[in-house]
Design an enzyme around this catalytic site. Sequence first.
Site, PDB file in Angstrom:
ATOM      1  N   ARG A   1      32.001  28.854  27.321  1.00 23.09           N
ATOM      2  CA  ARG A   1      33.642  29.230  27.405  1.00 23.09           C
ATOM      3  C   ARG A   1      34.538  28.327  27.339  1.00 23.09           C
ATOM      4  O   ARG A   1      35.646  28.265  27.247  1.00 23.09           O
ATOM      5  CB  ARG A   1      34.131  30.149  28.636  1.00 23.09           C
TER       6      ARG A   1
ATOM      7  N   HIS B   1      38.414  38.966  38.152  1.00 24.73           N
ATOM      8  CA  HIS B   1      39.569  38.115  38.514  1.00 24.73           C
ATOM      9  C   HIS B   1      39.669  38.330  40.161  1.00 24.73           C
ATOM     10  O   HIS B   1      40.176  37.382  40.619  1.00 24.73           O
ATOM     11  CB  HIS B   1      40.624  38.234  37.675  1.00 24.73           C
TER      12      HIS B   1
ATOM     13  N   CYS C   1      32.340  42.768  31.722  1.00 20.68           N
ATOM     14  CA  CYS C   1      32.178  43.348  33.150  1.00 20.68           C
ATOM     15  C   CYS C   1      32.681  42.540  34.234  1.00 20.68           C
ATOM     16  O   CYS C   1      33.423  41.241  33.829  1.00 20.68           O
ATOM     17  CB  CYS C   1      30.729  43.453  33.391  1.00 20.68           C
TER      18      CYS C   1
END
Lengths: 533, 454
Positions: free
Chosen positions: A85, A183, A51
């Site tokens: 991550r 982003h 998302c």
Amino acid sequence: MNERSRTLDKYSSRVYKNRKEHLVQIENAPGSQEITANTRTVPGIITNRGCCYAGCKGVVVGPLKDVLVITHGPIGCGYYSWGTRRNKAVAEEGGQNYVPYCFSTDMQESDIVFGGEKKLENAIAEAVEIFSPKCIMICSTCPIGLIGDDVQAVAKRTEMKYGITCVAYSCEGYKGVSQSAGHHIANNGLMKYIIGTGDKRPTKKYSLNILGEYNIGGDGWEQERILKRIGYEIVTVFTGDGSVETMKNAHLADLNLVMCHRSINYVAEMMKAKYGMDWLKVNFIGVGATMQSLRDIAKYFGDPELMARTEEVIQDELAQIAPDMEYFKSKLKGKTAGIFVGGSRSHHYQALLRDLGVETIIAGYEFAHRDDYEGREVLPFIKEDADSKNIENLVVGPDPKLYKPKFSEAEIEKLREEIPLDTYAGMMREMKEGHIVVDDYNHYETEMLIKLMKPDIFFSGIKDKYIIQRGGTPSRQMHSYDYSGPYAGFRGAVNFGRDVTMAIFTNAWAFVVPPWKTQSVIKGSLTGGEEAC
Amino acid sequence: MLDLTPKELKTREALRINPCKTCQPVGAMYAALGVHRCMPHSHGSQGCASYHRTFLSRHFKDPAMASTSSFTEGASVFGGGSNVKTAVRNVFEIYNPDIIAIHTTCLSETIGDDMNVYIQDMDIPEGKYVVHTNTPSYVGSHINGFYNMMSGFINYLSKKTGVSNGKAAIFPGFVNPGDMRETKRLAKLMGVPYIMFPDTSGVMDAPMTGRFEMYPRGGTTIPEIISLGDCKKVIALGTITSAEPAELMKKKFKIPFSLLPLPMGIEATDRLIMELAGFSMQDVPYELEEERGQLVDILLDSHQYTYQKSCAIFGDPDTVLGLTAICTEMGMIPKYVITGHPKEDFVREADALFGKYGLTDCKARANADLFELHQLIKNDPVDILIGTSYGKAIAKAEGIPFVRAGFPILDRYVHSYLPLVGYSGTMRIVEKITNAIMDETDRNCADEDLEFVM
């Protein structure tokens, strides 16, 4: 029927109509074909997409080490994006590193009903009291926009009250169609509030920013190591091991290098418009690609001494890795691969796989746009749909004081003949006849394409990894590198070669089929015969 | 490591730091994966399903299949009805499950999507099922999601025919497939016919075969869930996790239940065995008596290395209570016992365990986080830390041994295949804790103090 048609064949007409535009089998290579991208996923399809919040907090904002990032929402979103991550970071001397921490407003039902602004402000007060951060960023989750919490106003009040930097992102999960919207929202925030607020000039002759490098597994550090060896100064990295402290001076560097085009091209373009800074598309994944990128950077500056130094470093680095690369190539030559990742790596890794003699026959992106597949020249022809229009398209103009382009338009045109300056040619041009390109890949197509194309190894994410492996195809994660890396640069190439070799040749593959599936367990004996004694 | 964590504890009311819980939907997804040929469906943004699948895959190192309604901004404004209807149609067409189990998210809950209405409007293929539960992420934790999904299945599917099936309904709690296998083994040994619900064994620990099966062999079957209404009794394990579905069974079908702690440690396992014996009216077989005796033998053999050693335990409420029970049986002092799940019953039950062993300096906290736990440890250290993967940073920062147990364990292998429950699961934990403490002694002692026999 080709592989594409056979894959699409199972779909109902409604789904077929949608998916056929996202699945391309290369014809008339080398060239580019049109693909549909950055549109809604069909509900129910087991997509790999995440998302908007994941793109903003998880990808771009999360790795900033000197920022205390508060996830405003119920607990899950902050929890899932906590330390998963692999954005490696080390605190600057005397600085703070918030990367190992997770901060959330952990909203409860009453906050949803009566509004969560108060709780957010209290959370900020507590954060300031305990940690004294120089910068706080707020990332919104789905309910925030729906209940109308004004996070931008909270950010402003925080700056006034505590005299620190505070940036809020309205990156609710439902915005846009994938991580990509996040982003963009993150890029806008960094451009508006961080970049250009510092005045510390680089001290070396040539200075660079690395954009779209998140230092997963230490990739950014390997790139910095090589660039520093040549003599460049790295002003800041967006955003792996990055910091607001250095990012505010980003506009004072000479050139922006763009690694992940998808997640950071907005900043590159806006810095070009505002400061006249050029950006160069680089790829430090692969030995050949790394050499090419280093040479392109040197060409940009056009300094013979720099070019000579670049060659010197390249030769020395090559000599160090040559025996290892040769060995891994001997193991992997002639193999084929499939690769499904984000919005850049499926392109980048094809170069590294080629170095190892492996051909990529299936490639896909989770959240790329058409320009990532077909090249930036298609940008004027991309039709914006309602989902994209909801994301702010920040337009900046030249800064009256700081706009200082290095070259004239004519000089830039000339440079463009040799190096990918302010442009990107996309992934598809490098793919061969018959190869498959998939946008917004999903579970069914992954399984089907593997069955039809039979790659020797497949690179995807954790959601796919065990599906693919269970089906008998070696599978490596390309988001987290299966907790290995770095894979970038010269030394990274060796790590990658080792890991791919290991995935294909690990001993356990020999045991998948038990002996009783291929040999009879019932021993025959002749009846009526006479026993010899 | 965690250099910014100060020793000084300050009261926080708004800021959660390093949580010890996650949100409801992931629990619902896990419960639904424990139903045979079921597709869990997340009614919300794609990110939810993506995060939850990722999270479960990282813990189990196995595929976690689930679909999503893929909300966009438009759906968030106009409601997700059209998305979920399209999704259900596509899921049946493409992935062919027997049942779709929908759970909501904070997004669909905030906009007030009415799943009952949407499901009534759906064209569900003959012989297939769609069920749902509400899992607002801003209430409780993943534990609520797990039991809410169980209740969802029961509400939609379970029926009472009036003819008893003679079985016990066993609710295993929010545990690993290895634990469910062990609980089933105990039931079999005790001669208890049962329906275990949910049952992720054979799904989230499915074997390598060279063929990916979207629906592996395991999982509670739909006929079994229907038949839950005809069970003689509910044996609900995990007093916090399994209470609501047990009460629902009583309310709906008048089936009595026994609500027991997770069978971790000797006493809790004894209780389960006695319960099972009461159900089947069978003697406890020697095989189990032998296991129990072995465990007691081990505790006596090794007690000198664990007696009065202090520990901090964190994680899911029932698992933490179980680990606390084991530690007290080993003679240890569970100084800090913490869960992120916000139910105060946890504190009461932990206090009861402390009281039983006369422990006065132990602290139990619900609705707590790992930042607080770290600060507590900084102020008054412990000999060993026991919990989930996120504890490793605290263990590293403070230089204390660390034993992984519970959910999630993202950084180790095999753990989900083997039990924490039963005598054998307890034996496993005892081995882990004892070894961790003894390894620490070996690593840190003076050369002349290194013992070859211990």
